[in-house]
Design a protein around this motif. Structure first.
Motif, PDB file in Angstrom:
ATOM      1  N   ASP A  49       0.668  -1.144   0.540  1.00  0.00           N
ATOM      2  CA  ASP A  49       0.334   0.062  -0.111  1.00  0.00           C
ATOM      3  C   ASP A  49       0.700   1.145   0.029  1.00  0.00           C
ATOM      4  N   SER A  50       2.092   0.691   0.780  1.00  0.00           N
ATOM      5  CA  SER A  50       3.121   1.921   0.468  1.00  0.00           C
ATOM      6  C   SER A  50       3.480   2.601  -1.125  1.00  0.00           C
ATOM      7  N   LEU A  51       3.211   1.794  -2.425  1.00  0.00           N
ATOM      8  CA  LEU A  51       3.981   1.835  -3.527  1.00  0.00           C
ATOM      9  C   LEU A  51       3.802   3.118  -4.044  1.00  0.00           C
ATOM     10  N   THR A  52       4.818   3.636  -5.005  1.00  0.00           N
ATOM     11  CA  THR A  52       4.444   4.937  -5.611  1.00  0.00           C
ATOM     12  C   THR A  52       4.798   4.574  -7.232  1.00  0.00           C
ATOM     13  N   PHE A  53       4.741   5.487  -7.398  1.00  0.00           N
ATOM     14  CA  PHE A  53       5.078   5.376  -8.788  1.00  0.00           C
ATOM     15  C   PHE A  53       7.008   5.750  -9.072  1.00  0.00           C
ATOM     16  N   PRO A  57       1.843  -6.843  -7.545  1.00  0.00           N
ATOM     17  CA  PRO A  57       1.016  -6.689  -6.455  1.00  0.00           C
ATOM     18  C   PRO A  57      -0.402  -7.558  -6.228  1.00  0.00           C
ATOM     19  N   PRO A  58      -1.111  -7.728  -4.945  1.00  0.00           N
ATOM     20  CA  PRO A  58      -2.208  -8.550  -4.702  1.00  0.00           C
ATOM     21  C   PRO A  58      -3.315  -7.279  -5.740  1.00  0.00           C
ATOM     22  N   SER A  59      -4.588  -8.295  -5.789  1.00  0.00           N
ATOM     23  CA  SER A  59      -5.543  -7.979  -6.863  1.00  0.00           C
ATOM     24  C   SER A  59      -5.537  -6.102  -5.854  1.00  0.00           C
ATOM     25  N   GLY A  60      -5.845  -5.013  -6.398  1.00  0.00           N
ATOM     26  CA  GLY A  60      -6.454  -3.636  -6.252  1.00  0.00           C
ATOM     27  C   GLY A  60      -4.874  -2.665  -5.208  1.00  0.00           C
ATOM     28  N   ARG A  61      -4.296  -3.268  -5.195  1.00  0.00           N
ATOM     29  CA  ARG A  61      -3.153  -2.349  -4.502  1.00  0.00           C
ATOM     30  C   ARG A  61      -1.650  -2.449  -4.945  1.00  0.00           C
ATOM     31  N   GLY A  62      -1.775  -2.429  -6.161  1.00  0.00           N
ATOM     32  CA  GLY A  62      -1.252  -1.758  -7.249  1.00  0.00           C
ATOM     33  C   GLY A  62      -1.278  -2.565  -8.677  1.00  0.00           C
ATOM     34  N   ALA A  63      -0.250  -2.558  -9.143  1.00  0.00           N
ATOM     35  CA  ALA A  63       0.316  -3.593 -10.246  1.00  0.00           C
ATOM     36  C   ALA A  63       1.693  -3.429 -10.688  1.00  0.00           C
ATOM     37  N   LEU A  64       2.183  -4.510 -11.183  1.00  0.00           N
ATOM     38  CA  LEU A  64       3.401  -4.460 -12.171  1.00  0.00           C
ATOM     39  C   LEU A  64       3.880  -3.703 -13.164  1.00  0.00           C
ATOM     40  N   PRO A 110       7.578  -2.699  -9.196  1.00  0.00           N
ATOM     41  CA  PRO A 110       6.021  -2.957  -9.048  1.00  0.00           C
ATOM     42  C   PRO A 110       5.206  -1.150  -8.574  1.00  0.00           C
ATOM     43  N   VAL A 111       4.237  -0.788  -9.245  1.00  0.00           N
ATOM     44  CA  VAL A 111       4.076   1.015  -9.191  1.00  0.00           C
ATOM     45  C   VAL A 111       2.570   0.514  -7.975  1.00  0.00           C
ATOM     46  N   GLY A 112       2.171   2.278  -7.627  1.00  0.00           N
ATOM     47  CA  GLY A 112       1.226   1.969  -6.967  1.00  0.00           C
ATOM     48  C   GLY A 112       1.043   3.421  -7.475  1.00  0.00           C
TER      49      GLY A 112
END
Ligand code: PLP
Ligand code: COI
Length: 351
Positions: free
Chosen positions: A11-15, A119-126, A155-157
């Motif tokens: 959840d702390s991932l940024t771009f 990332p888990p579903s809904g919590r970011g993307a690769l 991985p990014v948010g």
């Protein structure tokens, strides 16, 4: 580099860049056909100081996301569109286009090789970054003698701070992004460095990004930094038409199709800054930006504030429609989702 540890805070991932384990690299001489590349440990590449990309900016890139869906599948969104845009960009910069099937295979291998970083579903993307560079040495201003196609992932948010919170934008009065006949319509790496200072200066003044106007009349909206622009007035959507100076965003095209599918009228047309300042809602969009609502637009002394908190009703509807389709909460009537088989065979090289 290894996988994330058990306490990794998705959840702390940024771009930003988190180095992953593996990358894909293929090489090709000018005039030859591409042969498939290999999966290598993520790491530095060795490059000739006279490389075309280092001296003359002969390079393009793509941006894509692999996401876990509500059904725990891993999907890419319309990857064939990225592959085709990558081919158009290569042709524009005099580089050998990577075949579509090789591009998609490379992307799938990089996702599978770094699957612990999705990332888990809904919590970011690769986030996947395919790049094509002229890496062969050249002194004259001409296409390099050889090329490197590399794909890496991180991985990014959210791209803009604060997720779906609305952003404040500044219309750039001094700078333009692209001119007719230039390279604005492809993802040339050289399109991005000239935007760094305008963007940094806008950020210093409290804005999230700049809006670029057209270079000929300085009147019509082109893009929002590295994202496409939409506004909504009286329930009708407007977005700048593709004239060669703006990037034909895949998110942009998907939103046009989704909005029409939901019964909205969408106009691809010239959108003047003057008109934008009278709109009811506006947002920008892209793979990284997803749909980012715009809270306000400032041009000189004028500031237009959109709605309360800036997240308009139609903007929210389209955001939900797009992201729920991408995560399989809603069905995908367009056939846009492309599943990645995480067990696919990898072309591993230990070089
Ligand atoms: N405009 C520019 C200049 C971009 O770099 C991007 C990002 O790729 C976009 C728009 C949005 O394009 P897409 O939706 O294909 O990511
Ligand atoms: C994207 O949306 O994928 C982009 O490429 C935008 C930016 C990070 C350059």
């Amino acid at each position: 580099m290894s996988g994330p540890d058990n306490n990794f805070d998705w959840d702390s991932l940024t771009f930003s860049l988190t180095k992953t384990e593996k990358m894909y690299v293929a090489e090709c001489n000018q005039g030859d056909a591409w042969s498939p590349g290999n999966i290598l440990p993520y790491g530095n590449l060795s490059i000739d100081p006279a490389a075309g990309v280092l001296n003359y900016g002969q390079g393009i890139f793509e941006g894509m996301k692999a996401q876990r869906t509500a059904n725990n599948r891993v999907i890419l969104f319309r990857p064939e569109e990225n592959a085709r845009r990558f081919q158009r960009g290569a042709a524009r910069l005099g580089m050998p286009p990577v075949p579509e099937s090789m591009f998609i295979d490379a992307v799938e291998q990089v996702v599978a090789a770094n699957s612990s970083w999705i990332p888990p579903s809904g919590r970011g993307a690769l986030y996947i970054r395919p790049v094509l560079w002229g890496t062969g040495p050249i002194m004259g201003v001409a296409p390099a003698p050889s090329y490197t196609f590399c794909v890496f992932a991180t991985p990014v948010g959210p791209y803009f701070k604060g997720g779906l919170s609305a952003i404040d934008l500044l219309i750039s009065e001094e700078n333009h992004r692209a001119a007719p006949g230039g390279s604005g319509g492809v993802k040339a790496i050289g399109n991005y460095a000239p935007g760094m200072m305008p963007s940094k200066n806008a950020k210093k003044q409290g804005f999230a990004e700049v809006i670029y106007l057209d270079a000929v009349e300085h009147k019509y909206i082109e893009e929002v930094g590295a994202a496409n622009y939409f506004c909504i007035k009286d329930n009708v959507l407007y977005t700048p038409e593709l004239t060669g100076t703006i990037l034909p965003g895949i998110t942009r095209e998907s939103i046009i199709m989704l909005a029409r599918h939901r019964g909205y009228e969408v106009n691809e047309t010239q959108v003047s800054a003057e008109f934008a300042m009278t709109a009811d809602e506006s947002f920008c969009c892209g793979t990284a930006a997803v749909i980012s609502p715009i809270a306000s637009i400032t041009q000189g002394e004028n500031k237009k504030v959109f709605g309360v908190g800036g997240v308009g009703v139609i903007t929210r509807e389209l955001y939900d429609a797009l992201t729920n389709l991408q995560t399989e909460i809603n069905e995908d009537p367009f056939g846009w989702l492309h599943e990645v088989n995480l067990n696919l065979a990898l072309n591993i090289s230990n070089e």
